[in-house]
Design an enzyme around this catalytic site. Sequence first.
Site, PDB file in Angstrom:
ATOM      1  N   PRO A  87      -7.829  11.515   9.248  1.00 44.56           N
ATOM      2  CA  PRO A  87      -8.062  10.694   8.047  1.00 44.56           C
ATOM      3  C   PRO A  87      -7.216   9.430   8.115  1.00 44.56           C
ATOM      4  O   PRO A  87      -6.119   9.437   8.660  1.00 44.56           O
ATOM      5  CB  PRO A  87      -7.612  11.591   6.901  1.00 44.56           C
ATOM      6  CG  PRO A  87      -6.707  12.603   7.520  1.00 44.56           C
ATOM      7  CD  PRO A  87      -7.137  12.757   8.938  1.00 44.56           C
ATOM      8  N   GLU A  88      -7.731   8.342   7.596  1.00 44.92           N
ATOM      9  CA  GLU A  88      -6.972   7.093   7.557  1.00 44.92           C
ATOM     10  C   GLU A  88      -6.382   6.897   6.156  1.00 44.92           C
ATOM     11  O   GLU A  88      -6.617   7.694   5.251  1.00 44.92           O
ATOM     12  CB  GLU A  88      -7.888   5.926   7.955  1.00 44.92           C
ATOM     13  CG  GLU A  88      -8.399   6.091   9.384  1.00 44.92           C
ATOM     14  CD  GLU A  88      -8.154   4.859  10.254  1.00 44.92           C
ATOM     15  OE1 GLU A  88      -7.308   4.015   9.897  1.00 44.92           O
ATOM     16  OE2 GLU A  88      -8.811   4.751  11.296  1.00 44.92           O
TER      17      GLU A  88
ATOM     18  N   HIS B 214     -11.497  29.324   6.015  1.00 44.53           N
ATOM     19  CA  HIS B 214     -10.312  28.891   6.743  1.00 44.53           C
ATOM     20  C   HIS B 214      -9.142  28.605   5.796  1.00 44.53           C
ATOM     21  O   HIS B 214      -8.314  27.749   6.088  1.00 44.53           O
ATOM     22  CB  HIS B 214     -10.633  27.669   7.605  1.00 44.53           C
ATOM     23  CG  HIS B 214     -11.733  27.938   8.590  1.00 44.53           C
ATOM     24  ND1 HIS B 214     -11.541  28.746   9.689  1.00 44.53           N
ATOM     25  CD2 HIS B 214     -13.026  27.539   8.623  1.00 44.53           C
ATOM     26  CE1 HIS B 214     -12.683  28.821  10.370  1.00 44.53           C
ATOM     27  NE2 HIS B 214     -13.594  28.100   9.749  1.00 44.53           N
TER      28      HIS B 214
ATOM     29  N   ARG C 101      -9.105  24.032  12.096  1.00 43.02           N
ATOM     30  CA  ARG C 101      -8.556  23.955  13.454  1.00 43.02           C
ATOM     31  C   ARG C 101      -7.045  24.185  13.511  1.00 43.02           C
ATOM     32  O   ARG C 101      -6.462  24.143  14.580  1.00 43.02           O
ATOM     33  CB  ARG C 101      -8.932  22.610  14.073  1.00 43.02           C
ATOM     34  CG  ARG C 101     -10.453  22.511  14.209  1.00 43.02           C
ATOM     35  CD  ARG C 101     -10.917  21.133  14.592  1.00 43.02           C
ATOM     36  NE  ARG C 101     -10.538  20.769  15.938  1.00 43.02           N
ATOM     37  CZ  ARG C 101     -10.842  19.613  16.508  1.00 43.02           C
ATOM     38  NH1 ARG C 101     -11.536  18.730  15.837  1.00 43.02           N
ATOM     39  NH2 ARG C 101     -10.454  19.354  17.733  1.00 43.02           N
TER      40      ARG C 101
ATOM     41  N   ARG D 264       8.773  -8.856  18.627  1.00 40.60           N
ATOM     42  CA  ARG D 264       8.338  -7.732  19.443  1.00 40.60           C
ATOM     43  C   ARG D 264       7.470  -8.255  20.588  1.00 40.60           C
ATOM     44  O   ARG D 264       6.458  -8.899  20.343  1.00 40.60           O
ATOM     45  CB  ARG D 264       7.532  -6.780  18.544  1.00 40.60           C
ATOM     46  CG  ARG D 264       7.334  -5.392  19.099  1.00 40.60           C
ATOM     47  CD  ARG D 264       8.573  -4.528  19.013  1.00 40.60           C
ATOM     48  NE  ARG D 264       9.044  -4.277  17.662  1.00 40.60           N
ATOM     49  CZ  ARG D 264       8.922  -3.105  17.026  1.00 40.60           C
ATOM     50  NH1 ARG D 264       8.321  -2.100  17.605  1.00 40.60           N
ATOM     51  NH2 ARG D 264       9.409  -2.957  15.812  1.00 40.60           N
TER      52      ARG D 264
END
Length: 288
Positions: A2-3, A99, A120, A163
């Site tokens: 998920p974002e 689950h 999972r 950076r």
Amino acid sequence: MPELPEVEVVRRGLEAWVSGRTVADVQVLHPRAVRRHPAGGVDFAARLTGHRVGSVQRRGKYLWLPLGDSAAPGCSVLAHLGMSGQLLVQPTDTADERHLRIRVGFTDDLGTELRFVDQRTFGGLSLHENTPDGLPDVIAHIARDPLDPKFDDAAFHTALRRRRTTVKRALLDQSLISGVGNIYADEALWRTKLHYERPTATLTRPKTTELLGHIRDVMNDALAVGGTSFDSLYVNVNGESGYFERSLDAYGREDEPCRRCGTPMRRRPWMNRSSYYCPRCQRPPRPQ
Ligand SMILES: [Zn+2]
């Protein structure tokens, strides 16, 4: 995975349905779901019981439930959604999901419980001490995300320039900016007309500002869509099926025409993932 927008929708759901309630009991139904809590499931359950859930927090893709009444509580439950983790608020008489891994009951008579369901078992819940800033200690190094009101655009630009890296690597570096995943990075770079391998040292201040604006736009667009379907008791995130109907301009559009110039979009392998871009709008940087 998920974002950020998906995780924010879950946060809002938990804030509405779980925040302020006191834990009555916890059942850990699979040891893997608490493997990040080394003292084990019995300890995990005992340490949650009797505590009130505070205001649910998020930074980047990390989500946590502070325990206790004070403004800066000492411990939090960190949720790891993994690939398929779901946090559901369900009526207590609803049949258990196949689950179901962890069940959290509450002392009130609202008739609902919190369930962690994970097909999972990559995800799980764990308990952590908080830093003085109120972050679970294991995520203290995670930078603020671009939707955080305290995100510092000028400091981000300075850090980017300093950076010695390329722009997409920088966007996925959680110590620089959090919550930007592969999909939203490709979308924002396409909108900004930046190639993913552009060296960060070459970005001007206006370009960084434009990029941050597009990152916020793609996230807020996704949130607006997700927000419309969130008015029920069912709080859900599933990283595999994708919670949102996304309208994407770059990600997943290999060989389809660029929505700006018509040139076929390209896909290139990138750090065990893919980068999607328009070869005309997003010119590769000249070799140094
Ligand atoms: Zn184009």
